[in-house]
Write an enzyme that holds these catalytic residues in place. Structure first.
Site, PDB file in Angstrom:
ATOM      1  N   CYS A   1     -68.284  54.151 -16.785  1.00 46.31           N
ATOM      2  CA  CYS A   1     -68.032  55.270 -17.679  1.00 46.31           C
ATOM      3  C   CYS A   1     -66.722  55.052 -18.420  1.00 46.31           C
ATOM      4  CB  CYS A   1     -67.993  56.553 -16.871  1.00 46.31           C
ATOM      5  SG  CYS A   1     -69.504  56.760 -15.951  1.00 46.31           S
ATOM      6  N   GLU A   2     -66.656  54.009 -19.206  1.00 46.41           N
ATOM      7  CA  GLU A   2     -65.456  53.643 -19.949  1.00 46.41           C
ATOM      8  C   GLU A   2     -65.905  52.946 -21.220  1.00 46.41           C
ATOM      9  OE1 GLU A   2     -62.078  53.407 -18.698  1.00 46.41           O
ATOM     10  OE2 GLU A   2     -62.557  54.139 -16.688  1.00 46.41           O
TER      11      GLU A   2
ATOM     12  N   ARG B   1     -61.955  41.189 -16.943  1.00 41.38           N
ATOM     13  CA  ARG B   1     -61.026  40.353 -17.710  1.00 41.38           C
ATOM     14  C   ARG B   1     -60.991  40.684 -19.194  1.00 41.38           C
ATOM     15  NH1 ARG B   1     -60.943  35.501 -18.130  1.00 41.38           N
ATOM     16  NH2 ARG B   1     -58.688  35.262 -17.974  1.00 41.38           N
TER      17      ARG B   1
ATOM     18  N   TYR C   1     -61.288  34.513 -11.131  1.00 42.49           N
ATOM     19  CA  TYR C   1     -60.755  35.844 -11.424  1.00 42.49           C
ATOM     20  C   TYR C   1     -61.835  36.835 -11.862  1.00 42.49           C
ATOM     21  CZ  TYR C   1     -56.466  33.153 -11.140  1.00 42.49           C
ATOM     22  OH  TYR C   1     -55.463  32.321 -10.704  1.00 42.49           O
TER      23      TYR C   1
ATOM     24  N   GLY D   1     -55.950  26.924  -9.676  1.00 46.28           N
ATOM     25  CA  GLY D   1     -57.001  27.820  -9.198  1.00 46.28           C
ATOM     26  C   GLY D   1     -58.151  27.808 -10.186  1.00 46.28           C
TER      27      GLY D   1
HETATM   28  N1  LLP Z   1     -49.737  29.547  -8.236  1.00 39.83           N
HETATM   29  C1  LLP Z   1     -49.158  30.737  -8.455  1.00 39.83           C
HETATM   30  C2  LLP Z   1     -47.865  31.022  -7.842  1.00 39.83           C
HETATM   31  C3  LLP Z   1     -49.787  31.690  -9.260  1.00 39.83           C
HETATM   32  O1  LLP Z   1     -49.193  32.851  -9.483  1.00 39.83           O
HETATM   33  C4  LLP Z   1     -51.058  31.401  -9.810  1.00 39.83           C
HETATM   34  C5  LLP Z   1     -51.759  32.393 -10.618  1.00 39.83           C
HETATM   35  C6  LLP Z   1     -51.636  30.152  -9.545  1.00 39.83           C
HETATM   36  C7  LLP Z   1     -50.933  29.256  -8.747  1.00 39.83           C
HETATM   37  C8  LLP Z   1     -52.988  29.764 -10.053  1.00 39.83           C
HETATM   38  O2  LLP Z   1     -53.046  29.788 -11.434  1.00 39.83           O
HETATM   39  P1  LLP Z   1     -54.334  29.200 -12.178  1.00 39.83           P
HETATM   40  O3  LLP Z   1     -54.355  27.700 -11.908  1.00 39.83           O
HETATM   41  O4  LLP Z   1     -55.513  29.835 -11.620  1.00 39.83           O
HETATM   42  O5  LLP Z   1     -54.099  29.509 -13.603  1.00 39.83           O
HETATM   43  N2  LLP Z   1     -55.999  37.352 -13.189  1.00 39.83           N
HETATM   44  C9  LLP Z   1     -55.550  36.481 -14.254  1.00 39.83           C
HETATM   45  C10 LLP Z   1     -54.868  35.256 -13.743  1.00 39.83           C
HETATM   46  C11 LLP Z   1     -53.681  35.564 -12.859  1.00 39.83           C
HETATM   47  C12 LLP Z   1     -53.008  34.344 -12.364  1.00 39.83           C
HETATM   48  C13 LLP Z   1     -51.966  34.684 -11.370  1.00 39.83           C
HETATM   49  N3  LLP Z   1     -51.338  33.577 -10.780  1.00 39.83           N
HETATM   50  C14 LLP Z   1     -56.745  36.127 -15.123  1.00 39.83           C
HETATM   51  O6  LLP Z   1     -57.842  36.605 -14.856  1.00 39.83           O
HETATM   52  O7  LLP Z   1     -56.598  35.393 -16.107  1.00 39.83           O
END
Ligand code: LLP
Length: 400
Positions: A329-330, A293, A358, A256
């Site tokens: 407000c944080e 983040r 994200y 992602g």
């Molecule tokens: N597949 C599964 C089952 C996942 O849980 C995730 C991410 C991905 C693929 C994609 O991961 P990526 O390639 O994007 O690293 N909100 C957090 C990241 C949460 C990721 C959750 N799962 C942040 O802002 O760093």
């Protein structure tokens, strides 16, 4: 840049290694326009909710290229996924099997699924984005022994007329910069595949190895090539399959962040600058609502003043730090805690890099702040793909 990333994956992963697939993880950033772009690039999509699936289908995303993840899928979500004819449902909890079976029977189809396992590897990343450890809330423990959650689930799926169990899924964690955790997980999963074959006579035909490729935060530092990860993962899988005498399964990946993060730039207008004895605050017209983040993971970013990108860096008079903060407000509403940026004043526009993943997908309406617009830019042209929210959008559906 997003298209280039998709093409890099096609050239150096899909074409280099046969029988492979890429499913972009929509949670990183999903709007109708990105769904269309991903579909046009020939990749598939990983969704985790009815809302993500609905968004993708509204952009005519081919459902057979969609996989549905999620650790707490509702009956409704499972029914919607099945009726929409998604390519795979990734079973995260064994209870889902019965629900899938019922809805697939009702729809008169055989639903293809994989089962998510937790490989038991503690990824080297922030603990909130590590998911592969044994006590993870995701997946079932990678244990093939008689009576284990996994062996019971495999037996159930294999004996069901309405379920076609294709294999397994695992995801180690996110924002990973080396391949060690992938390789460790592949070793464990290969042992598991061997155990499933010997004990249950079940062959894993498909292995989804999740996402997690890291994105760099400094636009001056070259990005990691996807082949850095994919070659290491494929070689490890092939070696392990040889070692255990297994056929190499179809490999699916779900990156992602790596696809979208570095393409994203957030533009903020400076509202005011507050020079205090120990610190200078640059306060902007957004913050944790469009980018939570730092608040969640102490994530780092880089920023520049847009019309003076190479100008001298501003320094606080007595050596204090310069913080770029939001308007919520944080006190924790911080974008960059210790920033290196040119001197700015109210009205200047600053750009934060690497906000494609994200950020928008995790944005909120806290303090009743409307979400910003999303603009796609390509070859000197730009277009709005998601409108800025209006005041009316904020009160939609509310009554007195
Ligand atoms: N597949 C599964 C089952 C996942 O849980 C995730 C991410 C991905 C693929 C994609 O991961 P990526 O390639 O994007 O690293 N909100 C957090 C990241 C949460 C990721 C959750 N799962 C942040 O802002 O760093």
């Amino acid at each position: 840049m997003i298209k280039a990333r998709c093409r890099e994956l096609s050239e150096t992963f899909l074409k280099r290694w046969e029988n492979t697939r890429v499913r972009y993880a929509g949670k990183a950033f999903l709007t109708r326009a990105i769904a269309k772009l991903i579909a046009d690039e020939g990749l598939g999509l990983d969704v985790v909710s009815m809302g993500e699936l609905y968004t993708a289908l509204s952009a005519d995303f081919p459902p057979e290229r969609i996989e549905m993840n999620g650790n707490a899928k509702s009956h409704k979500e499972i029914q919607y996924a099945i009726n929409s004819k998604v390519g795979r449902i990734i079973v995260d909890h064994p209870d889902e099997l019965k629900i899938i079976e019922n809805y697939a029977k009702e729809a008169g189809i055989v639903q293809k699924v994989t089962i998510r396992v937790a490989p038991g590897v503690d990824a080297h990343t922030h603990k909130y984005i590590a998911t592969g450890q044994t006590d993870s809330k995701f997946g079932v423990p990678a244990d093939y022994r008689e009576g284990s959650m996994l062996s019971e689930a495999v037996k159930y799926a294999v004996s069901s007329k309405y379920i076609n169990l294709r294999g397994l899924h695992f995801h180690v964690g996110s924002q990973l910069f080396d391949t060690d955790d992938y390789i460790k997980s592949i070793e464990k999963i290969s042992e598991l595949m061997k155990g499933l074959k010997d004990n249950l006579n079940f062959t894993v035909n498909e292995l989804n190895m999740g996402g997690g490729f890291g994105a760099v935060i400094n636009p001056k530092i070259p990005a990691m090539k996807s082949a850095f990860y994919t070659d290491a993962m494929m070689n490890a899988l092939i070696d392990n399959c040889k070692k255990y005498g297994l056929e190499i399964p179809r490999v699916v990946l779900e990156p992602g962040r790596w696809i979208v993060s570095e393409a994203g730039i957030t533009l903020y207008t400076v509202e005011n600058v507050r020079e205090l004895p120990e610190i200078t605050y640059i306060a902007v017209d957004g913050g944790m609502t469009d980018n939570p983040r730092f608040a969640l993971y102490q994530a780092e970013y880089n920023a520049v003043k847009v019309d003076d990108t190479d100008g001298a860096i501003y320094h606080h008079k007595s050596g204090g730090k310069v913080s770029i903060v939001g308007k919520c407000c944080e006190s924790g509403d911080i974008l960059i805690d210790d920033a290196e940026i040119q001197e700015v004043k109210a009205g200047d526009v600053i750009a934060l890099f690497n906000t494609g993943a994200y950020n928008f997908s995790m944005s909120s309406n806290y303090n009743c702040l409307p979400r910003p617009a999303v603009i796609f830019a390509e070859d000197g042209k730009s277009r709005i793909v998601c409108e800025r929210q209006s005041m009316k959008d904020l009160i939609r559906g509310q009554t007195l």
